[in-house]
Design an enzyme around this catalytic site. Sequence first.
Site, PDB file in Angstrom:
ATOM      1  N   ASP A   2       0.810  -1.208   0.000  1.00 27.71           N
ATOM      2  CA  ASP A   2       0.000   0.000   0.000  1.00 27.71           C
ATOM      3  C   ASP A   2       0.853   1.273   0.000  1.00 27.71           C
ATOM      4  OD1 ASP A   2      -2.373   1.530   0.226  1.00 27.71           O
ATOM      5  OD2 ASP A   2      -2.190   1.581   2.415  1.00 27.71           O
TER       6      ASP A   2
ATOM      7  N   GLU B  97       3.100  -8.250   6.951  1.00 31.70           N
ATOM      8  CA  GLU B  97       1.815  -8.813   6.538  1.00 31.70           C
ATOM      9  C   GLU B  97       1.914  -9.798   5.379  1.00 31.70           C
ATOM     10  OE1 GLU B  97      -0.616  -5.355   5.734  1.00 31.70           O
ATOM     11  OE2 GLU B  97      -0.874  -4.897   7.844  1.00 31.70           O
TER      12      GLU B  97
ATOM     13  N   TYR C 275      -6.830  -3.421  12.861  1.00 35.67           N
ATOM     14  CA  TYR C 275      -7.599  -2.276  12.360  1.00 35.67           C
ATOM     15  C   TYR C 275      -9.055  -2.339  12.794  1.00 35.67           C
ATOM     16  CZ  TYR C 275      -3.679  -0.345   9.913  1.00 35.67           C
ATOM     17  OH  TYR C 275      -2.481   0.251   9.628  1.00 35.67           O
TER      18      TYR C 275
ATOM     19  N   GLU D 157       0.594  -1.813  14.187  1.00 30.79           N
ATOM     20  CA  GLU D 157      -0.180  -0.863  13.383  1.00 30.79           C
ATOM     21  C   GLU D 157      -1.588  -0.810  13.936  1.00 30.79           C
ATOM     22  OE1 GLU D 157      -0.515  -1.484   9.104  1.00 30.79           O
ATOM     23  OE2 GLU D 157       1.623  -1.901   8.911  1.00 30.79           O
TER      24      GLU D 157
HETATM   25  C1  E9O Z   1       0.038  -2.218   5.886  1.00 33.37           C
HETATM   26  C2  E9O Z   1       0.186  -0.801   5.483  1.00 33.37           C
HETATM   27  O1  E9O Z   1       1.184  -0.693   4.509  1.00 33.37           O
HETATM   28  N1  E9O Z   1      -1.075  -2.396   6.777  1.00 33.37           N
HETATM   29  C3  E9O Z   1      -2.322  -1.898   6.179  1.00 33.37           C
HETATM   30  C4  E9O Z   1      -2.197  -0.381   6.009  1.00 33.37           C
HETATM   31  C5  E9O Z   1      -3.490   0.297   5.534  1.00 33.37           C
HETATM   32  O2  E9O Z   1      -3.740   1.435   5.895  1.00 33.37           O
HETATM   33  C6  E9O Z   1      -1.138  -0.225   4.967  1.00 33.37           C
HETATM   34  O3  E9O Z   1      -0.960   1.097   4.558  1.00 33.37           O
HETATM   35  O4  E9O Z   1      -4.223  -0.265   4.726  1.00 33.37           O
HETATM   36  C7  E9O Z   1      -3.509  -2.402   6.832  1.00 33.37           C
HETATM   37  C8  E9O Z   1      -3.829  -3.783   6.353  1.00 33.37           C
HETATM   38  C9  E9O Z   1      -5.171  -4.150   6.764  1.00 33.37           C
HETATM   39  C10 E9O Z   1      -5.758  -5.046   5.768  1.00 33.37           C
HETATM   40  C11 E9O Z   1      -7.180  -5.286   6.062  1.00 33.37           C
HETATM   41  C12 E9O Z   1      -7.881  -5.600   4.796  1.00 33.37           C
HETATM   42  C13 E9O Z   1      -9.292  -5.846   5.051  1.00 33.37           C
HETATM   43  C14 E9O Z   1     -10.028  -5.652   3.772  1.00 33.37           C
HETATM   44  C15 E9O Z   1     -11.481  -5.641   4.019  1.00 33.37           C
END
Ligand code: E9O
Length: 599
Positions: free
Chosen positions: A174, A409, A467, A503
């Site tokens: 990302d 990840e 998250y 994170e």
């Molecule tokens: C990695 C980072 O580079 N972690 C991500 C960050 C984000 O903001 C990204 O910028 O997206 C979060 C990964 C969470 C994945 C969840 C996906 C669920 C999809 C419905």
Amino acid sequence: KGMLYPRPSESRTIFELGGVWNFRADMSANRSAGFEEKWYSKPLAMTGLVIDMPVPASFNDITQDENLRSFIGWVWYDREFYCPFYLKSDIQVVLRIESAHYNSVVWLNGQEVMTHAGGHLPFEADVTKLIYSSKKNRVTVAVNNTLSPTTLPPGEVQYDPDLPNPWTLSHQFDFFNYAGIHRGVKLYTKPVSFIDDITVTTDFTETTGHVMYNVTIVGTSTTADVKLLDQNNSVVASNKSLSGILTVPKVQLWWPYTMSSKPGYLYTLQVTYGEDIYRLPVGVRTVKVDGTKFYINNKPFYFHGVNKHEDADIRGKGLDMPLITKDINLLKWLGANSFRTSHYPYAEEILDMCDQHGIVVISESPGVGIVQANFMTNKSLAHHQEVMFELIRRDKNRPSVVMWSVANEPDSGIPEAHSYFKSVFDYTRSLDSTRPVTFVHGGSSEARDPQHDQVAPFVDVLCLNNYQAWYSNSGILSSISPKLSKYISAWNQQYKKPIIISEYGAGAVYGFHSDPPLMFTEDYQVQLFKEHFKVFDKMRPDVLTGELVWNFADFMTQQENTRVLGNRKGIFTRQRQPKAVAYVLQERYVQLGALSGVT
Ligand code: E9O
């Protein structure tokens, strides 16, 4: 072969080749005109139309041309220079590029001198025999940003014949795949008998420090003059052999800045080998994991910090001293004691500042987006190991670096991940037995039970991304308390290892407000953080040993329908102005810093 950071000394002169270079993207149909027509054999401007391109910088955002911004393939750079050194027979001249993304080929005066695979890490070659002392020299660099299943990070080129420009790059990380010459290009000199590498490890007992050092040389003499100097330039220990232990009475330890009124204390290891002199900054400190805790100098250390990117307007991932100095100042303003180099090794200039200021670093490899079995083949593994080798060779002596992260990840739930990552962990530990090793566990895999994760058994510290109320239970702030607590407890029960929430975060567009707080407002980001703090405070310091926010600043990503000019999870904007949450975090981090106790 070593890869010591070029530091000027009586025997080593550095000449920076930054500035405005000539640039040409190879837009030919098969993308290989540059090699077929040997663009390296003459000045680039004689092969066709060139434009100005600053070095260092990503090339993507420098012009108004979208075709260049999204270009995939070879881009060519060249510039001319006169040899700035008096070339004597006992001098060696090295050409070094500190980062070019991704594959590079380098020529000097039309002769190929080196190739390198991968961004973010330096490469160099002895060019003494090719450099002219009495006429103009020309350095040519071709860089290709194409990613494949065996690059790190991995990616895939997609072909759609319906599109006027049929090639696109797909990758599962990302951030924008910025490319070009991202860090310094340098010429430096050293004597022909020289210090090739230095490895230092440290520990202490009570008030006595120990600096174990090993110097590798190119030369015939087997003695060196090794001195450890304190900050007053007084010699505190010395030795005459190429390896040994220096004993430091009344040692000043290297402390994180929240734990000491003299943070980041650095000694200088001054090595003189024949004509060559190299001065290495050395911090005396220990790092250890025991039970669920992380210790620096035998004191429990709680990570309260951020994840960063090398990312800014216009220059993309190009090294920018004003920007990185500002960022260090902002980290201190926040009271953060640490950051993770998500998702690739950062510039040595940044790590120098972290060493000096006592900012603790989790150093991550570019192993991001390893989410498919075809990214875990033996060929990918061999390259991943090569990258770990280059990373540890570069950063092994840095006191600020306290842990290696081999990946971010990955799909750690599939069977292929087990043997792939077992090899990566084993190999990393074989290179450095003094630092814990981790990988960062995916935020998307929350549904997966800690018991069935294929990679978690290998780590020293569990780094968990989560998250809640963003990707999971979007918009439901009240989900954080029950869900996050449950998640952390499940991992704690399974492993009894230190846990860092590596994170968490929420997107917030600067200036957006709503009450009740809705997603993408500053208000929502503030409330989401506050809900997390409640859980963290219940879990620390026994179960939880750190919290790192996603992200320090807004940053550019590939264009997607979930991204608004990039990822907006920054607590600062991309221009480094604070959002409301920055003040909330500052209050917390200053308090946590005070708890960790200045000694
Ligand atoms: C990695 C980072 O580079 N972690 C991500 C960050 C984000 O903001 C990204 O910028 O997206 C979060 C990964 C969470 C994945 C969840 C996906 C669920 C999809 C419905």
